[in-house]
Design a protein around this motif. Structure first.
Motif, PDB file in Angstrom:
ATOM      1  N   ILE A 150       2.312  26.024 -18.175  1.00 49.83           N
ATOM      2  CA  ILE A 150       1.726  27.358 -17.938  1.00 49.83           C
ATOM      3  C   ILE A 150       2.764  28.432 -18.272  1.00 49.83           C
ATOM      4  CG2 ILE A 150       0.859  28.936 -16.162  1.00 49.83           C
ATOM      5  CD1 ILE A 150      -0.285  26.416 -14.723  1.00 49.83           C
ATOM      6  N   ALA A 155       1.816   7.009  -6.567  1.00 44.33           N
ATOM      7  CA  ALA A 155       0.744   7.962  -6.891  1.00 44.33           C
ATOM      8  C   ALA A 155       1.197   9.390  -6.581  1.00 44.33           C
ATOM      9  CB  ALA A 155      -0.524   7.620  -6.113  1.00 44.33           C
ATOM     10  N   VAL A 198      -6.309  23.626 -17.923  1.00 41.74           N
ATOM     11  CA  VAL A 198      -5.853  23.772 -16.525  1.00 41.74           C
ATOM     12  C   VAL A 198      -6.973  24.385 -15.677  1.00 41.74           C
ATOM     13  CG1 VAL A 198      -4.154  24.850 -14.989  1.00 41.74           C
ATOM     14  CG2 VAL A 198      -3.428  23.962 -17.212  1.00 41.74           C
ATOM     15  N   ARG A 212       1.025   4.199  -2.760  1.00 44.33           N
ATOM     16  CA  ARG A 212       0.790   5.614  -2.380  1.00 44.33           C
ATOM     17  C   ARG A 212       1.943   6.489  -2.846  1.00 44.33           C
ATOM     18  NH1 ARG A 212      -0.694   4.329   3.080  1.00 44.33           N
ATOM     19  NH2 ARG A 212       1.272   5.232   3.774  1.00 44.33           N
ATOM     20  N   TRP A 263      -3.992   4.891  -2.082  1.00 39.77           N
ATOM     21  CA  TRP A 263      -4.184   6.120  -2.861  1.00 39.77           C
ATOM     22  C   TRP A 263      -5.645   6.252  -3.292  1.00 39.77           C
ATOM     23  CZ3 TRP A 263      -5.994   5.978  -7.840  1.00 39.77           C
ATOM     24  CH2 TRP A 263      -5.910   4.755  -8.510  1.00 39.77           C
ATOM     25  N   LEU A 288      -9.317  21.750 -14.822  1.00 36.52           N
ATOM     26  CA  LEU A 288      -8.689  20.909 -13.789  1.00 36.52           C
ATOM     27  C   LEU A 288      -8.827  21.564 -12.408  1.00 36.52           C
ATOM     28  CD1 LEU A 288      -6.881  18.330 -13.377  1.00 36.52           C
ATOM     29  CD2 LEU A 288      -4.913  19.867 -13.493  1.00 36.52           C
ATOM     30  N   PHE A 347      -4.611  25.106 -23.558  1.00 38.60           N
ATOM     31  CA  PHE A 347      -3.904  24.525 -22.402  1.00 38.60           C
ATOM     32  C   PHE A 347      -4.355  25.199 -21.100  1.00 38.60           C
ATOM     33  CE2 PHE A 347      -0.310  24.274 -19.412  1.00 38.60           C
ATOM     34  CZ  PHE A 347      -0.195  22.892 -19.325  1.00 38.60           C
ATOM     35  N   LEU A 348      -4.467  26.537 -21.160  1.00 37.00           N
ATOM     36  CA  LEU A 348      -4.903  27.259 -19.954  1.00 37.00           C
ATOM     37  C   LEU A 348      -6.366  26.921 -19.634  1.00 37.00           C
ATOM     38  CD1 LEU A 348      -3.224  30.766 -20.447  1.00 37.00           C
ATOM     39  CD2 LEU A 348      -2.315  28.731 -19.308  1.00 37.00           C
ATOM     40  N   ILE A 408      -3.951  28.502  -8.381  1.00 34.81           N
ATOM     41  CA  ILE A 408      -3.571  28.214  -9.776  1.00 34.81           C
ATOM     42  C   ILE A 408      -4.607  28.797 -10.741  1.00 34.81           C
ATOM     43  CG2 ILE A 408      -3.139  26.360 -11.454  1.00 34.81           C
ATOM     44  CD1 ILE A 408      -1.937  24.709  -9.184  1.00 34.81           C
ATOM     45  N   ARG A 412       0.839  -1.212   0.000  1.00 22.90           N
ATOM     46  CA  ARG A 412       0.000   0.000   0.000  1.00 22.90           C
ATOM     47  C   ARG A 412       0.868   1.253   0.000  1.00 22.90           C
ATOM     48  NH1 ARG A 412      -3.479  -2.985   3.458  1.00 22.90           N
ATOM     49  NH2 ARG A 412      -2.371  -2.249   5.293  1.00 22.90           N
ATOM     50  N   LEU A 428       2.764  20.761 -15.300  1.00 15.47           N
ATOM     51  CA  LEU A 428       1.695  21.763 -15.384  1.00 15.47           C
ATOM     52  C   LEU A 428       2.280  23.174 -15.323  1.00 15.47           C
ATOM     53  CD1 LEU A 428      -1.524  21.607 -15.250  1.00 15.47           C
ATOM     54  CD2 LEU A 428      -1.244  22.289 -12.893  1.00 15.47           C
ATOM     55  N   HIS A 444      -6.546  30.189 -24.185  1.00 16.89           N
ATOM     56  CA  HIS A 444      -5.619  29.211 -24.756  1.00 16.89           C
ATOM     57  C   HIS A 444      -6.061  27.813 -24.311  1.00 16.89           C
ATOM     58  CE1 HIS A 444      -1.974  26.872 -25.398  1.00 16.89           C
ATOM     59  NE2 HIS A 444      -1.546  27.846 -26.207  1.00 16.89           N
ATOM     60  N   SER A 492      -4.513   3.249   4.634  1.00 19.09           N
ATOM     61  CA  SER A 492      -5.025   3.998   3.494  1.00 19.09           C
ATOM     62  C   SER A 492      -4.267   3.682   2.211  1.00 19.09           C
ATOM     63  CB  SER A 492      -4.962   5.497   3.786  1.00 19.09           C
ATOM     64  OG  SER A 492      -3.665   5.868   4.119  1.00 19.09           O
ATOM     65  N   LEU A 541      -3.759  32.380 -11.237  1.00 16.10           N
ATOM     66  CA  LEU A 541      -2.544  32.575 -12.046  1.00 16.10           C
ATOM     67  C   LEU A 541      -2.789  32.225 -13.514  1.00 16.10           C
ATOM     68  CD1 LEU A 541       0.032  30.978  -9.554  1.00 16.10           C
ATOM     69  CD2 LEU A 541      -0.212  33.411 -10.095  1.00 16.10           C
ATOM     70  N   VAL A 542      -3.623  31.218 -13.745  1.00 16.84           N
ATOM     71  CA  VAL A 542      -3.812  30.714 -15.105  1.00 16.84           C
ATOM     72  C   VAL A 542      -4.831  31.534 -15.899  1.00 16.84           C
ATOM     73  CG1 VAL A 542      -4.869  28.780 -16.342  1.00 16.84           C
ATOM     74  CG2 VAL A 542      -3.063  28.365 -14.719  1.00 16.84           C
ATOM     75  N   SER A 543      -5.966  31.865 -15.257  1.00  9.29           N
ATOM     76  CA  SER A 543      -6.993  32.602 -16.010  1.00  9.29           C
ATOM     77  C   SER A 543      -7.100  34.020 -15.465  1.00  9.29           C
ATOM     78  CB  SER A 543      -8.328  31.866 -15.969  1.00  9.29           C
ATOM     79  OG  SER A 543      -8.740  31.655 -14.639  1.00  9.29           O
ATOM     80  N   VAL A 569       3.249  28.726 -22.118  1.00 10.91           N
ATOM     81  CA  VAL A 569       2.104  29.374 -22.764  1.00 10.91           C
ATOM     82  C   VAL A 569       2.102  30.865 -22.448  1.00 10.91           C
ATOM     83  CG1 VAL A 569      -0.423  29.516 -22.802  1.00 10.91           C
ATOM     84  CG2 VAL A 569       0.694  27.296 -22.839  1.00 10.91           C
ATOM     85  N   ARG A 570       2.363  31.206 -21.191  1.00  8.75           N
ATOM     86  CA  ARG A 570       2.391  32.621 -20.791  1.00  8.75           C
ATOM     87  C   ARG A 570       3.494  33.381 -21.531  1.00  8.75           C
ATOM     88  NH1 ARG A 570      -2.029  34.610 -18.611  1.00  8.75           N
ATOM     89  NH2 ARG A 570      -2.746  33.607 -16.721  1.00  8.75           N
TER      90      ARG A 570
END
Lengths: 45, 302
Positions: free
Chosen positions: A38, A23, B52, A20, B15, B55, B48-49, B111, A16, A34, B46, B13, B114-116, A41-42
């Protein structure tokens, strides 16, 4: 803390924990990608 | 007590338990409506943005779900449908769920900003706080109208999605908000009718528990009677085209007919509640199709 776990319990726990950690690694890697995306793109915009 | 014999919670636990805290099934609807609002909004983001941003909306909804489960672990333990969730089942510790929810929520809002833009981030924060504080903590256990208030929490993603593209919120996204807001009571009360025994056991003041089945049926009809004209309003006001208008007119008539059937039904046991179950399923289809029509309208006619 886990001194009296049976071998089967320990093996299950380790499995487990490994899942974890994998993941969490995937999530952190995705987060790095990500932010990289970002930023790119920016900069292009 | 010999503490060495007990498993620490983190040893139990997986995941998947953390994923389950996010209520992924609820997330589907939130992502779908937000995505439709983004596609229907005038403007450009955009891709990609935009992805995100979607998301962030999904993660924020998940964070709200995790915080909701953290607060409701006691009543979740009493209901068959929810007793095996990670918190009541003891696979995740309450503190972990709280930290998980707060971190995800704060991260998603930051985020998004920052993104939009920060208008979208503001409404995203409002949606989480509304769901957790106003709905979960304040009203869910106090009033049988809890579902009505909860509907507002589920409706915020369209505002967030729209704001992510346009930077502001105009009349159309608020009408979409109103559609989801008014759709929620008939949808959930139809479910509550045939799940009444479960809610009763957990002591959640759902309308069928507090006011009975007949009153719930009337309320379903009343909210549907409000939902249908509000659904048609965007087309009547010229904010959408004929694809959306025609779709809501047809589906609205079917929804209304089903709500009348539910209002006339006298079934008292879940096994006999065929029309109630049919309304519950159709209500999901209704929302999916009218939001699909909204996007089709924008992409094909605009």
């Amino acid at each position: 803390m886990s001194a009296d776990w049976t071998p089967a319990e320990r093996a299950a726990f380790e499995q487990r924990r490994r899942a974890r950690n994998i993941a969490l690694g995937i999530v952190l890697g995705a987060l790095a990608l990500l932010f990289f995306g970002i930023t790119v793109v920016r900069m292009i915009k | 007590m010999n503490q060495t014999t007990a498993f620490p919670t983190t040893a139990l636990s997986e995941w998947r338990d953390y994923f389950a805290l996010l209520k992924p099934r609820v997330m589907t609807l939130v992502v779908f409506t937000a995505l439709c609002a983004m596609l229907a909004a005038p403007g450009h983001i955009h891709p990609f943005l935009g992805a995100v941003s979607v998301l962030c909306i999904a993660v924020a909804a998940g964070a709200a779900g995790a915080l909701n489960q953290w607060y409701e672990a006691d009543i979740d333990a009493l209901m068959k449908r929810t007793a095996n969730r990670p918190l009541p089942a003891g696979r995740v510790a309450p503190g972990e769920a709280l930290a998980f929810g707060v971190a995800l929520g704060a991260g998603a809002v930051a985020i998004m900003g920052l993104v939009s833009n920060w208008t979208a981030a503001f409404w995203l924060a409002v949606s989480i706080l509304f769901y957790v504080i106003v709905y979960t903590v304040w009203l869910k256990r106090r009033t049988p109208q809890n579902i009505v208030i909860g509907g507002a929490a589920g409706a915020f993603p369209v505002i967030v999605g729209w704001a992510a593209v346009t930077g502001d919120t105009s009349l159309l996204p608020w009408l979409l908000f109103a559609i989801i807001f008014l759709w929620t009571p008939p949808h959930f009360w139809a479910l509550a009718l045939f799940m009444e025994a479960d809610y009763s056991k957990a002591g959640v003041p759902m309308l069928p528990v507090t006011h009975g089945l007949a009153a719930t049926r009337k309320q379903i009809l009343a909210y549907t009677a409000l939902l249908v004209p509000v659904s048609i309003a965007p087309a009547v006001l010229g904010l959408t085209g004929w694809i959306f208008g025609g779709t809501v007119l047809l589906l609205g008539a079917i929804f209304m007919a089903m709500a009348v059937q539910v209002a006339r039904s006298h079934a008292t046991v879940a096994a006999d509640m065929r029309v109630e179950k049919r309304l519950f399923k159709f209500s999901l289809l209704y929302l999916a199709i009218i939001f699909g029509a909204l996007v089709a309208d924008r992409l094909l006619l605009a």
